[in-house]
Design a protein around this motif. Structure first.
Motif, PDB file in Angstrom:
ATOM      1  N   ARG A  41      21.956 -16.711  -2.377  1.00  0.00           N
ATOM      2  CA  ARG A  41      22.932 -17.241  -1.991  1.00  0.00           C
ATOM      3  C   ARG A  41      24.028 -17.656  -2.942  1.00  0.00           C
ATOM      4  NH1 ARG A  41      21.609 -20.471   2.495  1.00  0.00           N
ATOM      5  NH2 ARG A  41      23.998 -20.109   3.256  1.00  0.00           N
ATOM      6  N   VAL A  42      25.493 -17.608  -2.670  1.00  0.00           N
ATOM      7  CA  VAL A  42      26.564 -17.816  -3.512  1.00  0.00           C
ATOM      8  C   VAL A  42      27.473 -18.777  -3.131  1.00  0.00           C
ATOM      9  CG1 VAL A  42      26.478 -15.524  -4.441  1.00  0.00           C
ATOM     10  CG2 VAL A  42      27.914 -15.771  -2.264  1.00  0.00           C
ATOM     11  N   THR A  43      28.476 -19.400  -3.829  1.00  0.00           N
ATOM     12  CA  THR A  43      29.320 -20.443  -3.452  1.00  0.00           C
ATOM     13  C   THR A  43      30.584 -19.890  -4.199  1.00  0.00           C
ATOM     14  OG1 THR A  43      29.572 -22.909  -2.997  1.00  0.00           O
ATOM     15  CG2 THR A  43      28.898 -22.199  -5.050  1.00  0.00           C
ATOM     16  N   SER A  44      31.468 -20.897  -3.969  1.00  0.00           N
ATOM     17  CA  SER A  44      32.655 -20.345  -4.473  1.00  0.00           C
ATOM     18  C   SER A  44      33.305 -21.701  -5.767  1.00  0.00           C
ATOM     19  CB  SER A  44      33.986 -20.248  -3.763  1.00  0.00           C
ATOM     20  OG  SER A  44      34.103 -21.576  -2.872  1.00  0.00           O
ATOM     21  N   TRP A  63      36.132 -22.760 -15.395  1.00  0.00           N
ATOM     22  CA  TRP A  63      36.155 -23.254 -16.993  1.00  0.00           C
ATOM     23  C   TRP A  63      34.592 -23.582 -17.294  1.00  0.00           C
ATOM     24  CZ3 TRP A  63      38.434 -27.817 -20.127  1.00  0.00           C
ATOM     25  CH2 TRP A  63      38.532 -27.421 -21.298  1.00  0.00           C
ATOM     26  N   ALA A  64      34.078 -24.682 -16.251  1.00  0.00           N
ATOM     27  CA  ALA A  64      32.996 -25.056 -16.490  1.00  0.00           C
ATOM     28  C   ALA A  64      31.833 -23.781 -16.385  1.00  0.00           C
ATOM     29  CB  ALA A  64      32.405 -26.107 -15.603  1.00  0.00           C
ATOM     30  N   MET A  65      31.902 -23.011 -15.610  1.00  0.00           N
ATOM     31  CA  MET A  65      31.169 -21.756 -15.281  1.00  0.00           C
ATOM     32  C   MET A  65      30.870 -20.925 -16.604  1.00  0.00           C
ATOM     33  SD  MET A  65      29.014 -22.128 -12.651  1.00  0.00           S
ATOM     34  CE  MET A  65      29.246 -23.925 -12.992  1.00  0.00           C
ATOM     35  N   SER A  66      32.265 -20.718 -17.106  1.00  0.00           N
ATOM     36  CA  SER A  66      32.189 -20.068 -18.461  1.00  0.00           C
ATOM     37  C   SER A  66      31.353 -20.329 -19.363  1.00  0.00           C
ATOM     38  CB  SER A  66      33.818 -19.588 -18.736  1.00  0.00           C
ATOM     39  OG  SER A  66      34.248 -20.803 -19.506  1.00  0.00           O
ATOM     40  N   PRO A  76      22.765 -21.398 -12.875  1.00  0.00           N
ATOM     41  CA  PRO A  76      22.925 -20.217 -12.188  1.00  0.00           C
ATOM     42  C   PRO A  76      24.493 -19.838 -11.931  1.00  0.00           C
ATOM     43  CG  PRO A  76      22.117 -21.552 -10.487  1.00  0.00           C
ATOM     44  CD  PRO A  76      22.037 -22.621 -12.015  1.00  0.00           C
ATOM     45  N   ALA A  77      25.041 -19.834 -13.008  1.00  0.00           N
ATOM     46  CA  ALA A  77      26.608 -19.482 -12.851  1.00  0.00           C
ATOM     47  C   ALA A  77      26.782 -18.316 -12.335  1.00  0.00           C
ATOM     48  CB  ALA A  77      27.262 -19.364 -14.296  1.00  0.00           C
ATOM     49  N   HIS A  78      25.801 -17.307 -12.075  1.00  0.00           N
ATOM     50  CA  HIS A  78      26.071 -15.950 -11.504  1.00  0.00           C
ATOM     51  C   HIS A  78      26.357 -16.038 -10.008  1.00  0.00           C
ATOM     52  CE1 HIS A  78      21.731 -16.523 -11.204  1.00  0.00           C
ATOM     53  NE2 HIS A  78      21.603 -15.770 -10.162  1.00  0.00           N
ATOM     54  N   ARG A  79      25.849 -17.374  -9.553  1.00  0.00           N
ATOM     55  CA  ARG A  79      25.892 -17.427  -8.061  1.00  0.00           C
ATOM     56  C   ARG A  79      27.241 -18.183  -7.590  1.00  0.00           C
ATOM     57  NH1 ARG A  79      20.005 -20.495  -7.923  1.00  0.00           N
ATOM     58  NH2 ARG A  79      18.911 -18.359  -8.168  1.00  0.00           N
ATOM     59  N   VAL A  80      28.030 -18.204  -8.645  1.00  0.00           N
ATOM     60  CA  VAL A  80      29.506 -18.768  -8.274  1.00  0.00           C
ATOM     61  C   VAL A  80      30.451 -17.698  -8.429  1.00  0.00           C
ATOM     62  CG1 VAL A  80      31.250 -20.632  -8.788  1.00  0.00           C
ATOM     63  CG2 VAL A  80      28.550 -21.017  -9.248  1.00  0.00           C
ATOM     64  N   VAL A  81      31.285 -17.541  -7.257  1.00  0.00           N
ATOM     65  CA  VAL A  81      32.184 -16.765  -7.107  1.00  0.00           C
ATOM     66  C   VAL A  81      33.473 -17.009  -6.489  1.00  0.00           C
ATOM     67  CG1 VAL A  81      30.473 -14.646  -6.791  1.00  0.00           C
ATOM     68  CG2 VAL A  81      31.358 -15.857  -4.861  1.00  0.00           C
TER      69      VAL A  81
END
Length: 130
Positions: A41-44, A63-66, A76-81
């Motif tokens: 699954r993904v979220t934004s 910025w947090a995900m980076s 799992p930052a790859h799930r945030v788009v």
């Protein structure tokens, strides 16, 4: 951590007390939510911003995900788009294709840097955690 639907409670920033104990930072809240995104699954960025009560702070979530690759436990930052399913954070990964590779390992199809079936793959933290 509890996230309430439509929450507008201010988020506490980390402060070090004389006892040495700290309060949770806004990045910790963001990471806690990201850790709950189910496999496949993904979220934004914006959806996470709404979940922490700061709906206009999608860039802060980005910025947090980076910096999530340096955080323990893993995030799992790859799930945030982005809000259309675009892999806009892919350059924060070790290679430009690594974000897509991680998503595809979880069964998420990506074409031209965009999640296919984004609407059905989308995980809404406000709805799921509220």
């Amino acid at each position: 951590m509890s996230v309430k639907k439509g929450s507008s409670n201010p988020v506490k920033l980390k402060t070090i007390r004389p006892s040495g104990k700290t309060e949770e930072s806004i990045f910790d809240l963001i990471y806690d939510i990201a850790r709950q995104i189910p496999r496949g699954r993904v979220t934004s960025y914006g959806a996470i911003a709404k979940a922490i009560g700061s709906g206009k702070s999608a860039r802060l979530v980005g910025w947090a995900m980076s910096g999530a690759g340096r955080v323990k436990p893993k995030v799992p930052a790859h799930r945030v788009v982005n809000s259309t399913g675009l892999l806009s954070g892919k350059l924060a990964f070790k290679t430009p294709t690594y974000m897509q590779e991680l998503l595809e390992k979880e069964g998420v199809k990506v074409v031209n840097d965009k999640v296919l079936d984004f609407k059905t793959r989308f995980w809404d933290p406000v709805q799921e955690l509220g």
